[in-house]
Design a protein around this motif. Sequence first.
Motif, PDB file in Angstrom:
ATOM      1  N   MET A   1       0.846  -1.165   0.000  1.00 50.00           N
ATOM      2  CA  MET A   1       0.000   0.000   0.000  1.00 50.00           C
ATOM      3  C   MET A   1       0.896   1.234   0.000  1.00 50.00           C
ATOM      4  N   SER A   2       0.586   2.163  -0.861  1.00 46.45           N
ATOM      5  CA  SER A   2       1.405   3.357  -0.964  1.00 46.45           C
ATOM      6  C   SER A   2       1.049   4.346   0.146  1.00 46.45           C
ATOM      7  N   LEU A   3       1.881   5.353   0.281  1.00 46.91           N
ATOM      8  CA  LEU A   3       1.660   6.361   1.309  1.00 46.91           C
ATOM      9  C   LEU A   3       0.397   7.174   1.030  1.00 46.91           C
ATOM     10  N   MET A   4       0.090   7.369  -0.242  1.00 47.74           N
ATOM     11  CA  MET A   4      -1.105   8.120  -0.603  1.00 47.74           C
ATOM     12  C   MET A   4      -2.375   7.357  -0.201  1.00 47.74           C
ATOM     13  N   HIS A   5      -2.402   6.051  -0.455  1.00 47.09           N
ATOM     14  CA  HIS A   5      -3.555   5.249  -0.051  1.00 47.09           C
ATOM     15  C   HIS A   5      -3.694   5.211   1.465  1.00 47.09           C
ATOM     16  N   LEU A   6      -2.572   5.124   2.150  1.00 42.31           N
ATOM     17  CA  LEU A   6      -2.610   5.108   3.608  1.00 42.31           C
ATOM     18  C   LEU A   6      -3.175   6.411   4.165  1.00 42.31           C
ATOM     19  N   SER A   7      -2.831   7.521   3.546  1.00 42.93           N
ATOM     20  CA  SER A   7      -3.346   8.802   4.027  1.00 42.93           C
ATOM     21  C   SER A   7      -4.846   8.931   3.766  1.00 42.93           C
ATOM     22  N   PHE A   8      -5.333   8.445   2.623  1.00 42.61           N
ATOM     23  CA  PHE A   8      -6.777   8.487   2.350  1.00 42.61           C
ATOM     24  C   PHE A   8      -7.537   7.605   3.328  1.00 42.61           C
ATOM     25  N   TYR A   9      -7.039   6.395   3.534  1.00 43.19           N
ATOM     26  CA  TYR A   9      -7.715   5.468   4.439  1.00 43.19           C
ATOM     27  C   TYR A   9      -7.699   5.981   5.872  1.00 43.19           C
ATOM     28  N   SER A  10      -6.571   6.530   6.295  1.00 46.23           N
ATOM     29  CA  SER A  10      -6.499   7.017   7.667  1.00 46.23           C
ATOM     30  C   SER A  10      -7.377   8.251   7.869  1.00 46.23           C
ATOM     31  N   ALA A  11      -7.464   9.129   6.876  1.00 48.10           N
ATOM     32  CA  ALA A  11      -8.351  10.294   6.998  1.00 48.10           C
ATOM     33  C   ALA A  11      -9.808   9.854   7.077  1.00 48.10           C
ATOM     34  N   PHE A  12     -10.181   8.864   6.292  1.00 48.19           N
ATOM     35  CA  PHE A  12     -11.558   8.376   6.331  1.00 48.19           C
ATOM     36  C   PHE A  12     -11.869   7.698   7.659  1.00 48.19           C
ATOM     37  N   ILE A  13     -10.953   6.874   8.142  1.00 51.89           N
ATOM     38  CA  ILE A  13     -11.164   6.167   9.404  1.00 51.89           C
ATOM     39  C   ILE A  13     -11.206   7.137  10.571  1.00 51.89           C
ATOM     40  N   LEU A  14     -10.324   8.148  10.565  1.00 51.62           N
ATOM     41  CA  LEU A  14     -10.338   9.130  11.648  1.00 51.62           C
ATOM     42  C   LEU A  14     -11.627   9.948  11.664  1.00 51.62           C
ATOM     43  N   SER A  15     -12.143  10.270  10.500  1.00 49.89           N
ATOM     44  CA  SER A  15     -13.408  11.001  10.475  1.00 49.89           C
ATOM     45  C   SER A  15     -14.572  10.104  10.889  1.00 49.89           C
ATOM     46  N   CYS A  16     -14.519   8.820  10.571  1.00 46.64           N
ATOM     47  CA  CYS A  16     -15.551   7.891  11.056  1.00 46.64           C
ATOM     48  C   CYS A  16     -15.490   7.762  12.574  1.00 46.64           C
ATOM     49  N   LEU A  17     -14.278   7.686  13.121  1.00 51.33           N
ATOM     50  CA  LEU A  17     -14.141   7.619  14.574  1.00 51.33           C
ATOM     51  C   LEU A  17     -14.604   8.910  15.240  1.00 51.33           C
ATOM     52  N   GLY A  18     -14.316  10.042  14.617  1.00 51.52           N
ATOM     53  CA  GLY A  18     -14.803  11.305  15.156  1.00 51.52           C
ATOM     54  C   GLY A  18     -16.306  11.380  15.144  1.00 51.52           C
ATOM     55  N   LEU A  19     -16.929  10.849  14.104  1.00 53.15           N
ATOM     56  CA  LEU A  19     -18.385  10.828  14.039  1.00 53.15           C
ATOM     57  C   LEU A  19     -18.969   9.885  15.083  1.00 53.15           C
ATOM     58  N   ALA A  20     -18.273   8.793  15.359  1.00 56.77           N
ATOM     59  CA  ALA A  20     -18.789   7.817  16.314  1.00 56.77           C
ATOM     60  C   ALA A  20     -18.629   8.268  17.760  1.00 56.77           C
ATOM     61  N   PHE A  21     -17.532   8.958  18.074  1.00 54.84           N
ATOM     62  CA  PHE A  21     -17.237   9.246  19.473  1.00 54.84           C
ATOM     63  C   PHE A  21     -17.520  10.677  19.912  1.00 54.84           C
ATOM     64  N   HIS A  22     -17.562  11.638  19.004  1.00 54.19           N
ATOM     65  CA  HIS A  22     -17.777  13.036  19.379  1.00 54.19           C
ATOM     66  C   HIS A  22     -19.116  13.524  18.841  1.00 54.19           C
ATOM     67  N   ARG A  23     -20.181  12.968  19.396  1.00 53.95           N
ATOM     68  CA  ARG A  23     -21.519  13.301  18.921  1.00 53.95           C
ATOM     69  C   ARG A  23     -22.254  14.199  19.904  1.00 53.95           C
ATOM     70  N   THR A  24     -21.594  15.223  20.403  1.00 50.15           N
ATOM     71  CA  THR A  24     -22.275  16.109  21.334  1.00 50.15           C
ATOM     72  C   THR A  24     -22.966  17.254  20.596  1.00 50.15           C
ATOM     73  N   HIS A  25     -22.329  17.795  19.579  1.00 49.13           N
ATOM     74  CA  HIS A  25     -22.900  18.909  18.826  1.00 49.13           C
ATOM     75  C   HIS A  25     -23.191  18.466  17.390  1.00 49.13           C
ATOM     76  N   LEU A  26     -24.206  19.050  16.819  1.00 48.36           N
ATOM     77  CA  LEU A  26     -24.553  18.739  15.433  1.00 48.36           C
ATOM     78  C   LEU A  26     -23.494  19.248  14.472  1.00 48.36           C
TER      79      LEU A  26
END
Length: 98
Positions: A1-26
Amino acid sequence: MSLMHLSFYSAFILSCLGLAFHRTHLISALLCLESMMLSMYIALAMWPIENQATSFTLTPLLMLTFSACEAGTGLAMLVASTRTHGSDHLHNLNLLQC
């Protein structure tokens, strides 16, 4: 896996985790959704360049259009809920009380 793919996957996963865990404000949920769409847009924009395929060049533009519609709808819901409930806390938004 290239560095570019890793950055896309990690950005998507981090935003999914942010959506799952920081749901206090809309607004934080909307920002996480927008970061998910941004990472998907960049990944879809780079995919035809990597594969030298010209048939998928309109796919990122179509997804960007839907993302803009989603952002506008989300901001309209944010303004409407803030006007009716007084804040953008998600625990104040209960569909059973309407």
